[in-house]
Design a protein around this motif. Structure first.
Motif, PDB file in Angstrom:
ATOM      1  N   MET A 232      74.084  39.073 123.956  1.00  0.00           N
ATOM      2  CA  MET A 232      74.828  40.337 123.911  1.00  0.00           C
ATOM      3  C   MET A 232      74.041  41.498 124.533  1.00  0.00           C
ATOM      4  N   LYS A 257      73.492  33.244 120.521  1.00  0.00           N
ATOM      5  CA  LYS A 257      74.688  33.942 120.003  1.00  0.00           C
ATOM      6  C   LYS A 257      75.870  33.896 120.973  1.00  0.00           C
ATOM      7  N   ASP A 259      78.352  32.167 120.595  1.00  0.00           N
ATOM      8  CA  ASP A 259      79.592  31.864 119.878  1.00  0.00           C
ATOM      9  C   ASP A 259      80.415  33.121 119.639  1.00  0.00           C
ATOM     10  N   GLY A 260      79.874  34.267 120.010  1.00  0.00           N
ATOM     11  CA  GLY A 260      80.675  35.480 119.894  1.00  0.00           C
ATOM     12  C   GLY A 260      81.575  35.624 121.109  1.00  0.00           C
ATOM     13  N   GLU A 285      75.983  29.272 113.956  1.00  0.00           N
ATOM     14  CA  GLU A 285      75.022  29.515 112.883  1.00  0.00           C
ATOM     15  C   GLU A 285      74.320  28.239 112.448  1.00  0.00           C
ATOM     16  N   LYS A 355      90.047  30.046 116.959  1.00  0.00           N
ATOM     17  CA  LYS A 355      89.904  31.102 117.952  1.00  0.00           C
ATOM     18  C   LYS A 355      88.862  30.730 119.001  1.00  0.00           C
TER      19      LYS A 355
ATOM     20  N   VAL B 109      75.840  42.325 113.362  1.00  0.00           N
ATOM     21  CA  VAL B 109      75.713  40.961 113.869  1.00  0.00           C
ATOM     22  C   VAL B 109      74.293  40.460 113.592  1.00  0.00           C
ATOM     23  N   ASN B 110      74.083  39.176 113.780  1.00  0.00           N
ATOM     24  CA  ASN B 110      72.788  38.574 113.517  1.00  0.00           C
ATOM     25  C   ASN B 110      71.710  39.217 114.381  1.00  0.00           C
ATOM     26  N   ARG B 194      76.550  38.606 110.879  1.00  0.00           N
ATOM     27  CA  ARG B 194      77.717  37.774 111.208  1.00  0.00           C
ATOM     28  C   ARG B 194      78.240  38.216 112.564  1.00  0.00           C
ATOM     29  N   LEU B 195      78.624  37.247 113.354  1.00  0.00           N
ATOM     30  CA  LEU B 195      79.259  37.607 114.612  1.00  0.00           C
ATOM     31  C   LEU B 195      80.673  38.029 114.282  1.00  0.00           C
ATOM     32  N   HIS B 196      81.115  39.067 114.960  1.00  0.00           N
ATOM     33  CA  HIS B 196      82.400  39.670 114.639  1.00  0.00           C
ATOM     34  C   HIS B 196      83.571  38.761 114.949  1.00  0.00           C
ATOM     35  N   THR B 197      83.304  37.629 115.611  1.00  0.00           N
ATOM     36  CA  THR B 197      84.394  36.711 115.933  1.00  0.00           C
ATOM     37  C   THR B 197      84.594  35.659 114.846  1.00  0.00           C
ATOM     38  N   GLN B 198      83.716  35.653 113.841  1.00  0.00           N
ATOM     39  CA  GLN B 198      83.841  34.643 112.788  1.00  0.00           C
ATOM     40  C   GLN B 198      84.726  35.184 111.677  1.00  0.00           C
TER      41      GLN B 198
END
Lengths: 479, 307
Positions: A232, A257, A259-260, A285, A355, B109-110, B194-198
Motif C-alpha cells: 500500500m 498485504k 489481499d487488500g 493473515e 469479494k 490496517v495491519n 485489519r485490511l479494510h476489505t475483510q
C-alpha cells in the motif's frame, strides 16, 4: 472509485472513433488516461514517465488490427510493457504454482535469509510464512528473533514458531548482529538448512539502525536479503527501497498485504529503481498466505484488469474435479439432493472470501468498489440445509409449513430465507427435468451453447494477450 | 518544543527535499507551462494523487491568470496557503465526554502503527494529567497484547488485556466496565490490524463500537484511524471503509519521520471531510503532536522567508 484502465481507454477511443492506424494525437489522449491510472495505482512518477514514453514509441503508427478495437490494442501494449518491467515475458503466462522455490540456496552450510524493511511492513509475519512455506517443501528452517526494538516482537515470533512447530532462536537481551551470528552457528550445529533472520523495522533515514542491519549482513553473509514492502506504500517506496538497496546486498523483494484492494504500483517502482525482483507476495493473515510472484498477474492488477489465472488456480484448489463431475451427473440424472447442494456451497466457500475472488474476474473489481458482498449468504444457506433431517435433505417434497418453520428457527434464519432456498433448489431440478424430457436434444443444445460461449470468451481473452492454450485448466473434452 | 518546530524537525528531510526543490525550482521563474508541469510533479511525488493535484494546479493557474501569482516567487506562499486551506479547520483536540470517561477507539490496517500511536497518545494524555486505561483488543496477532502491556507499564497507565483469541468485543466491554467504575478520564481501545476489505473483521470492529456504547453512553467519543504516512492512494479507500464500519472521527498519521509526505491526507480531507488530529513524527513516545494545517503546510513547503 477505481476505473480499470481498459474502461478508461475504451471511453477515450469511442470518443475518437474508428481509425486504421493509431495517430500521435490518439495515443496522446490515451496516454493521459494511462498516466492517471498508473499514478492512482501508486506507480512512481519517474517510472510512469518512462513507461508512457515507451508505450508511445510502440503505439504511434501501429496499425489497428482488424477485429481488435484500438483501445484493446493500446491496453495490450500497456500490459506488455508492465509485464516486461516487472520481469516477465509478455505474451506468456506464468505457470501455475508448481512447487519451484524462488530462493538462492547456499552451496554448503545453511542458507541464510535476511529480512529487512520499514516498521509495519510485515516482516515478522512474512518470516513465519516463509518458514512455513519452506518447511512444507521439506526444509528445516530456523527462525531468528533479531528485533530487539519493538516491545514483544520476540514473543510474537516465538508464538508463531510454536504454532508452526518451527524452532526459534531468541535471546533475552543482546545486540542483534551477535544474536544472528550465534543463530547461524546454532543452525549449522542443529542441522537446520535455512536460517530466517527477522530484523527490526527501521527507517531508511535512521543511520544507526541501518548500520546495525549492515553489520548483521556482514556477520552472517546472507544468501538472500529480502526487502519486505507494504504494497500500500505510495510514492515514497522508491526512496526507502533505494536506501535499503544501497546499504544492503539486496537480492529481492517480498510484497505484503496484497489481499487488500491496493493496486500495488509500488512493486513496479521498487523494481525499476533497484532492479531487484519481487520473489513472493503475501496475500492474507494466515501463515499459508504466501505465494511466489507472477509478473503477469501483477500487471493485470495494477491495470485493474483482474487476475483470471489466480482465480482459476484458487478454484482448482478448492473444487475437486470429481466432486464437480459427480454433482453435474446427479443434476442431469435428477438425483441431486439437498446434500449435494450443501457440498456445492462448501466448495464455493473454500475459495475464500467472495469479494476476493469476484475481484479477480476481469472488469469486476471496479464494479465491486464500495459494494457490499454478502459473505454470510452462503453460510446462512448452509445453515438452512444443515437444519434439515436426513429425510428432508433427500426428499425436500416433505417440507411442509411446519417443518419449514422449524428449520428457520433451528438455523437462525427466517422462513423467507428457507422458502427461497427450497424454491431455488426446485427451480434447478425443474430446469434439468425439462432438459431431459426433450429427449436429450435440449441437453445437447445447452451443452453446445455453453461450449460456444466458452470459445468466445477464450477468443476475447486471447485478444487481451492471455494465451489459454498454455493453461491446462480447460475441462476434459474441450476442443 | 512547539509543534511547529517538532514537525519541522521531523519533516526536515521531507522539507529539505520538497521545499528546497520547489524553491530552487520556482525562484525568479516566469510562469509558463514547464513550470506548471514541474509543480505538478512535486505534488504527485508527495502522494497528493492525480485528482487533487490536477485541482490544485488548475486553481493555481487561475490565480496566476487573475494576477495573484506573478512569478515563481509567489508560488510557494500561494501553494502553502492553498494546501493549508484545504486541510482546515483544525480539530486538534479530542472530543471530550463531559459526563464521564472519554472513550477513544483506535483502528487501522495491519502495520499502520496503532500500538505505537496509542503509547504516544497515552504519554500525551498523561502529560495533561489525565488518568488513562488502555484496552488490548488485538487478541489475534501473536503477542500484540504483550506489546501494549509493556507500553502500559512503561507509561504508568491502567491496562485491560484479553487472552489470545479472546473475543475482542468482550475485552472492550470489560475495559469499559473497569474504566467507568474507576472513573478514569480516558479509555483507549486498541484493536487488531485489519485490511479494510475483510468484511468479517470490519463487522467485528462495528461490534466493538456498539459494545462500548452499551456500557458508556456516547462511546466511543473518538474513533481514530491510524494511517501510515507512507501510504499511497489506497489510503483513501482505507479511510472510506473504516468510516463506514466504525464511524471514524479523525486520523492519526503515523511515520512522518521518514521521507514520505503523507499527501494523501489532502484527498481524504477533501473527499471524506475527515480531519487529521495527530501526527506521529518519530520512534520515541514523545514524537507525537496535535495536527495544525498551517504548520503542516509550512513544514511541507518551507517557511515564508519574507515574513
Amino acid at each position: 472509485m477505481f476505473e480499470s484502465l481498459a474502461q478508461r481507454l475504451q471511453s477515450v477511443f469511442s470518443r475518437l472513433g474508428r481509425r486504421t492506424a493509431l495517430t500521435e494525437s490518439d495515443v496522446d489522449e490515451a496516454l493521459r488516461e494511462i498516466r492517471t491510472a498508473l499514478l492512482t495505482a501508486d506507480v512512481h512518477l519517474s517510472v510512469v514517465k518512462k513507461l508512457t514514453a515507451d508505450i508511445k514509441a510502440r503505439a504511434v503508427g501501429e496499425k489497428v488490427i482488424e477485429s481488435v478495437r484500438p483501445d484493446q490494442q493500446v491496453a495490450k501494449i500497456v500490459y506488455d510493457e508492465l509485464v516486461r518491467l516487472l520481469g516477465g515475458q509478455p505474451g506468456t503466462i506464468s505457470p501455475p504454482n508448481d512447487g519451484g522455490i524462488p530462493i538462492r540456496w547456499s552451496a554448503s552450510g545453511p542458507t541464510v535469509i535476511l529480512m529487512a524493511g520499514l516498521q509495519g511492513s510485515g516482516k515478522t509475519t512474512t518470516c513465519a510464512k516463509l518458514a512455513r512455506y519452506l518447511k512444507s517443501k521439506g526444509h528445516r528452517p530456523l527462525l531468528v528473533a533479531a528485533d530487539m526494538q519493538r516491545p514483544a516482537a520476540v514473543e510474537q515470533l516465538k508464538v508463531l514458531g510454536a504454532s508452526l512447530e518451527i524452532p526459534v532462536h531468541w535471546e533475552e537481551s543482546g545486540r542483534p548482529p551477535k544474536i544472528c551470528e550465534r543463530a547461524v552457528a546454532k543452525a549449522t550445529a542443529d542441522g537446520n538448512d535455512v536460517v530466517i533472520l527477522d530484523t527490526a523495522g527501521r527507517l531508511h533515514v535512521d543511520r544507526e539502525l541501518m548500520d546495525e542491519v549492515r553489520d548483521i549482513a556482514a556477520r552472517t553473509k546472507p544468501h538472500e536479503v529480502l526487502l519486505v514492502l507494504d504494497s500500500m506504500t505510495g510514492q515514497d517506496a522508491v526512496n526507502s527501497a533505494k536506501v535499503f538497496d544501497e546499504s544492503l546486498p539486496l537480492t529481492g523483494v517480498v510484497l505484503t498485504k496484497l489481499d487488500g484492494d491496493t493496486r500495488g504500483g509500488a512493486a513496479l517502482s521498487v523494481l525499476s529503481v533497484t532492479g531487484k525482483p519481487v520473489r513472493f507476495v503475501g496475500t492474507g493473515e494466515k501463515t499459508e498466505a504466501l505465494e511466489p510472484f507472477h509478473p503477469d498477474r501483477m500487471a493485470s492488477r495494477i491495470l485493474g484488469m483482474g487476475d483470471v489465472v489466480s482465480l482459476v488456480e484458487r478454484a482448482q484448489e478448492a473444487m475437486k474435479q470429481e466432486e464437480v463431475e459427480k454433482a453435474a451427473e446427479k443434476l442431469f440424472a435428477g438425483s441431486f439432493t439437498m446434500d449435494d447442494m450443501l457440498q456445492q456451497f462448501e466448495q464455493v466457500e473454500r475459495m475464500g472470501p467472495l469479494k476476493d475472488w469476484l475481484g479477480m474476474i476481469p472488469g469486476m473489481a471496479p464494479a465491486l468498489e464500495g459494494q457490499e458482498v454478502d459473505e454470510k449468504g452462503i453460510k446462512r444457506a448452509k445453515a438452512v440445509i444443515q437444519s434439515m433431517t436426513a429425510e428432508e435433505r433427500r426428499k425436500p417434497d416433505v417440507l411442509d409449513a411446519g417443518r419449514r418453520r422449524r428449520i428457520a428457527r433451528g438455523s437462525g434464519t427466517s422462513l423467507d430465507e428457507v422458502n427461497r432456498l427450497i424454491k431455488g433448489y426446485k427451480q434447478m431440478k425443474l430446469m434439468m427435468k425439462q432438459l431431459r424430457s426433450d429427449g436429450g436434444m435440449m441437453g445437447k443444445m445447452a451443452d453446445r451453447r455453453m461450449r460456444k460461449m466458452k470459445e468466445e470468451q477464450i477468443r476475447e481473452m486471447r485478444r487481451q494477450g492471455v494465451k489459454l492454450t498454455e493453461m491446462d485448466w480447460a475441462p476434459e473434452g474441450e476442443p | 518544543m512547539s509543534f511547529f518546530q517538532k514537525l519541522k524537525q521531523s519533516l526536515a528531510k521531507t522539507t529539505q527535499v520538497l521545499a528546497g526543490r520547489i524553491k530552487a525550482l520556482v525562484k525568479g521563474r516566469k510562469i509558463d507551462d514547464a513550470l506548471w508541469e514541474e509543480v505538478e510533479e512535486i505534488l504527485l511525488t508527495s502522494d497528493v494523487g492525480p485528482d487533487a493535484t490536477t485541482e490544485l494546479v488548475a486553481s493555481a493557474r487561475l490565480a496566476a491568470k487573475n494576477g495573484e501569482i506573478l512569478s515563481g516567487d509567489d508560488l510557494v506562499p500561494w501553494l502553502r496557503s492553498a494546501v493549508a486551506a484545504r486541510l482546515r479547520p483544525d480539530e486538534a483536540d479530542i472530543r471530550w465526554n463531559a459526563g464521564g470517561t472519554t472513550v477513544i477507539l483506535i483502528a487501522g490496517v495491519n502495520g499502520s502503527g496503532k500500538t505505537t500511536s496509542i503509547a504516544k497518545l497515552c504519554k500525551f494524555l498523561r502529560a495533561r494529567n489525565k488518568t488513562v486505561i488502555v484496552a488490548a483488543c488485538d487478541t489475534f496477532r501473536a503477542a500484540a497484547v504483550d506489546q501494549l502491556g509493556i507500553w502500559a507499564k512503561r507509561l504508568d497507565v491502567g491496562f485491560v488485556g484479553g487472552s489470545n483469541n479472546a473475543d475482542p468485543a468482550a475485552v472492550a466491554f470489560d475495559a469499559a466496565e473497569s474504566a467507568a467504575s474507576k472513573g478514569v478520564d480516558v479509555l483507549i481501545v486498541d484493536t487488531a490490524g485489519r485490511l479494510h476489505t475483510q468484511k468479517n473483521l470490519m463487522d467485528e470492529l462495528s461490534k466493538i463500537t456498539r459494545v462500548l456504547g452499551k456500557r458508556i453512553p456516547g462511546a466511543p467519543h473518538e474513533t481514530l484511524l491510524v494511517l501510515d504516512g507512507t501510504a499511497g492512494q489506497n489510503g483513501l479507500q482505507q479511510t472510506r471503509a473504516f468510516r463506514e464500519h466504525a464511524n471514524v472521527t479523525g486520523l492519526i498519521v503515523s511515520k512522518l519521520d521518514g521521507t514520505a509526505k503523507g499527501g494523501v491526507v489532502l484527498s481524504i480531507k477533501d473527499q471524506l471531510k475527515l480531519p487529521v488530529k495527530f501526527v506521529g513524527t518519530g520512534e520515541s513516545a514523545d514524537d507525537f503532536a496535535p495536527f495544525y494545517a498551517d504548520a503542516f503546510s509550512s513544514a511541507l513547503f518551507g517557511e515564508d522567508e519574507t515574513r
